[in-house]
Design an enzyme around this catalytic site. Structure first.
Site, PDB file in Angstrom:
ATOM      1  N   CYS A  45     -15.207   4.468 -27.217  1.00  0.00           N
ATOM      2  CA  CYS A  45     -16.485   5.178 -27.265  1.00  0.00           C
ATOM      3  C   CYS A  45     -17.072   5.351 -25.868  1.00  0.00           C
ATOM      4  O   CYS A  45     -18.079   4.724 -25.515  1.00  0.00           O
ATOM      5  CB  CYS A  45     -17.455   4.417 -28.149  1.00  0.00           C
ATOM      6  SG  CYS A  45     -16.740   4.142 -29.762  1.00  0.00           S
ATOM      7  N   GLU A  63       4.124  -6.512   1.610  1.00  0.00           N
ATOM      8  CA  GLU A  63       3.536  -6.898   0.313  1.00  0.00           C
ATOM      9  C   GLU A  63       3.457  -5.706  -0.645  1.00  0.00           C
ATOM     10  O   GLU A  63       2.388  -5.361  -1.135  1.00  0.00           O
ATOM     11  CB  GLU A  63       2.120  -7.454   0.530  1.00  0.00           C
ATOM     12  CG  GLU A  63       2.024  -8.636   1.462  1.00  0.00           C
ATOM     13  CD  GLU A  63       0.566  -9.026   1.772  1.00  0.00           C
ATOM     14  OE1 GLU A  63      -0.368  -8.349   1.273  1.00  0.00           O
ATOM     15  OE2 GLU A  63       0.375  -9.993   2.512  1.00  0.00           O
ATOM     16  N   ARG A  86      -6.660   3.581 -14.946  1.00  0.00           N
ATOM     17  CA  ARG A  86      -6.620   4.345 -13.684  1.00  0.00           C
ATOM     18  C   ARG A  86      -7.235   5.742 -13.782  1.00  0.00           C
ATOM     19  O   ARG A  86      -8.000   6.130 -12.899  1.00  0.00           O
ATOM     20  CB  ARG A  86      -5.189   4.423 -13.136  1.00  0.00           C
ATOM     21  CG  ARG A  86      -4.535   3.054 -12.914  1.00  0.00           C
ATOM     22  CD  ARG A  86      -3.272   3.118 -12.077  1.00  0.00           C
ATOM     23  NE  ARG A  86      -3.580   3.433 -10.711  1.00  0.00           N
ATOM     24  CZ  ARG A  86      -3.400   4.616 -10.159  1.00  0.00           C
ATOM     25  NH1 ARG A  86      -2.868   5.602 -10.846  1.00  0.00           N
ATOM     26  NH2 ARG A  86      -3.744   4.824  -8.906  1.00  0.00           N
ATOM     27  N   GLY A 127       0.758  -1.243   0.000  1.00  0.00           N
ATOM     28  CA  GLY A 127       0.000   0.000   0.000  1.00  0.00           C
ATOM     29  C   GLY A 127       0.788   1.292   0.000  1.00  0.00           C
ATOM     30  O   GLY A 127       0.202   2.362  -0.132  1.00  0.00           O
ATOM     31  N   TYR A 145      -0.485  -1.432 -12.012  1.00  0.00           N
ATOM     32  CA  TYR A 145      -1.916  -1.414 -12.313  1.00  0.00           C
ATOM     33  C   TYR A 145      -2.188  -0.738 -13.664  1.00  0.00           C
ATOM     34  O   TYR A 145      -3.227  -0.124 -13.857  1.00  0.00           O
ATOM     35  CB  TYR A 145      -2.712  -0.732 -11.179  1.00  0.00           C
ATOM     36  CG  TYR A 145      -2.416  -1.345  -9.833  1.00  0.00           C
ATOM     37  CD1 TYR A 145      -2.873  -2.619  -9.519  1.00  0.00           C
ATOM     38  CD2 TYR A 145      -1.632  -0.682  -8.885  1.00  0.00           C
ATOM     39  CE1 TYR A 145      -2.572  -3.204  -8.302  1.00  0.00           C
ATOM     40  CE2 TYR A 145      -1.324  -1.265  -7.656  1.00  0.00           C
ATOM     41  CZ  TYR A 145      -1.801  -2.529  -7.383  1.00  0.00           C
ATOM     42  OH  TYR A 145      -1.494  -3.103  -6.172  1.00  0.00           O
ATOM     43  N   ARG A 198       2.755  -1.372  -5.942  1.00  0.00           N
ATOM     44  CA  ARG A 198       2.926  -0.088  -6.636  1.00  0.00           C
ATOM     45  C   ARG A 198       4.320   0.512  -6.433  1.00  0.00           C
ATOM     46  O   ARG A 198       4.926   1.018  -7.376  1.00  0.00           O
ATOM     47  CB  ARG A 198       1.875   0.892  -6.111  1.00  0.00           C
ATOM     48  CG  ARG A 198       1.796   2.188  -6.870  1.00  0.00           C
ATOM     49  CD  ARG A 198       0.929   3.204  -6.121  1.00  0.00           C
ATOM     50  NE  ARG A 198      -0.313   2.680  -5.644  1.00  0.00           N
ATOM     51  CZ  ARG A 198      -1.476   2.695  -6.316  1.00  0.00           C
ATOM     52  NH1 ARG A 198      -1.523   3.250  -7.507  1.00  0.00           N
ATOM     53  NH2 ARG A 198      -2.566   2.181  -5.788  1.00  0.00           N
TER      54      ARG A 198
END
Ligand code: LLP
Length: 415
Positions: free
Chosen positions: A342, A272, A311, A239, A370, A275
């Site tokens: 579209c 863990e 994102r 995180g 991500y 990012r």
């Protein structure tokens, strides 16, 4: 920008000119820097040196085999959330004994495969999951190592879709219920409680919420130990945020240092991160197809879309968008940088001051986490090529998908 920098006005990844790379492999293209990925992982590992600690890279951030393999070579563990991610880790040469299996909905077959592979720990998120795991381990005459994922009810101050440690979220078990579940684990014949776990959210930019969470876990362990149940490791989850724009996120070394100081030496530590290992190590290269303007706005229609990088559309996330070749003339306008899909929500960035011409190349920064892993085939768009730069060389680590591959499993009804 770390390993991405301008040399004589041309954006490079390490020693590789990104214009040349885009000409060779086409766009959209994800480009990653090996040096950046390795430095990011090492920052965690070095900060935990001297402790019993396992840095388990969170595969969901970017599961490309080449990236998993580089991390496995450094000795990384892996945080997985599916049987598919476990197979990726194994295919990339990762050690199952360094894998932690998180996730709210583990299927029976996924549990069986993880038991057979001999993973380090199951991060269990409910009583029902614990009972299923006990049953399956029993059928296989094995014992499953588990941590209970505790929901510490802490606000990580991030986007609501990626806050996971609040009482109203689906993750983990309530702090108050955790003692009961450990007692149950203690009674079950094919479970051994080896740790305690939490993961409070993603893109967290201060250490405060982690400190609060760890204190809650330690208090819980204190209660547990009074009842004769003890565990050997604390898993803090992932995180840690990165700087997409002007956020100041703690660096990995500082963060790991804070955690290491808080957790008594008798416990092992599991982290863990996803990012913060790959986020700033990747860019998405895209080419301008058309420039257009209406009475209100300028649009740069580029060849990457929300299917390539979701994102901005999903979380209103901000990614820097910069020219791959700096223009000397420099006349700027405010552009909405949009893709061909579209949907009005299909944009990579809104209101960006850029000096652009047709066919210009742009780099969407901090797209390593991500980005590809959340990409889709919406609008029958094949997924982008992935390239890994290592010094002076760029390697294809995933070929661009073809339309043929997209249709390969589909069948037409008989006449
Ligand atoms: N561990 C668990 C149990 C997780 O659920 C996650 C991420 C991680 C570790 C890694 O978190 P990280 O260090 O990458 O923040 N798609 C969103 C992020 C979703 C994160 C989901 N869980 C985004 O693009 O911002």
């Amino acid at each position: 920008m770390g390993n991405f920098s301008y040399k004589n006005g041309a954006l490079h990844a390490e020693g590789v000119n990104l214009t040349a790379l885009a000409e060779r492999h086409g766009t959209p293209a994800y480009v990653y820097s090996r040096a950046a990925i390795e430095a990011n992982w090492r920052a965690y590992a070095d900060a935990c040196a001297g402790r019993d600690a396992l840095v388990c890279y969170s595969v969901k951030a970017n599961g490309n085999l080449a990236i998993l393999n580089l991390l496995a070579r450094l000795g990384s563990g892996f945080d997985i959330v599916s049987g598919g991610e476990l197979e990726r880790v194994i295919a990339a040469g990762g050690e199952p004994g360094k894998v932690v299996f998180s996730g709210t909905g583990k299927r029976a077959d996924e549990m069986a495969r993880a038991l057979e592979a001999g993973i380090h720990c199951f991060n269990v998120e409910s009583e029902a999951e614990l009972l299923r795991l006990d049953e399956i381990a029993g059928q296989m005459s094995l014992t499953a190592p588990v941590s209970i994922r505790v929901n510490p009810d802490i606000d990580p101050d991030t986007h609501p879709y990626i806050a996971t440690g609040l009482r109203g979220n689906k993750f983990g078990v309530d702090h108050e219920e955790a003692l009961e579940i450990y007692r149950l684990a203690d009674r079950l014949g094919h479970i051994t409680a080896t740790g305690i776990d939490c993961h409070i959210g993603s893109q967290i930019t201060s250490t405060g919420p982690y400190v609060d969470a760890v204190k809650k876990l330690l208090a819980l362990l204190g209660h547990l130990e009074k009842t004769g149940i003890s565990v050997s490791h604390i898993d803090i989850g992932g995180g840690l945020g990165i700087s997409y724009r002007d956020e100041t996120a703690p660096d990995a070394a500082g963060f790991a240092g804070v955690i290491s100081d808080l957790v008594p030496a008798r416990y092992g530590i599991i982290l863990e991160p996803g990012r913060s290992i790959v986020g700033n190590a990747g860019v998405l290269l895209t080419r301008v197809e058309y420039l257009k303007a209406n009475r209100e706005k300028h649009f740069a229609v580029v060849d990457a879309s929300m299917n390539d990088l979701l994102r901005p559309s999903l979380y209103q996330a901000w990614h820097d968008i910069i020219p791959v070749s700096e223009r000397a003339d420099g006349a700027q306008a405010e552009y909405d940088v949009v893709g061909p899909i579209c949907e009005t929500g299909d944009f990579l960035g809104l209101g960006r001051s850029l000096s652009l011409g047709p066919d210009d190349l742009l780099a969407v920064m901090c797209a390593g986490a991500y980005g590809f892993s959340m990409s889709s085939n919406y609008n029958a768009r094949p997924r982008a090529v992935e390239l890994l730069v290592d010094g002076e060389r760029g390697h294809v680590i995933r070929e661009r998908e073809t339309v043929g591959q997209l249709m390969a499993g589909e069948k037409i009804l008989p006449a």
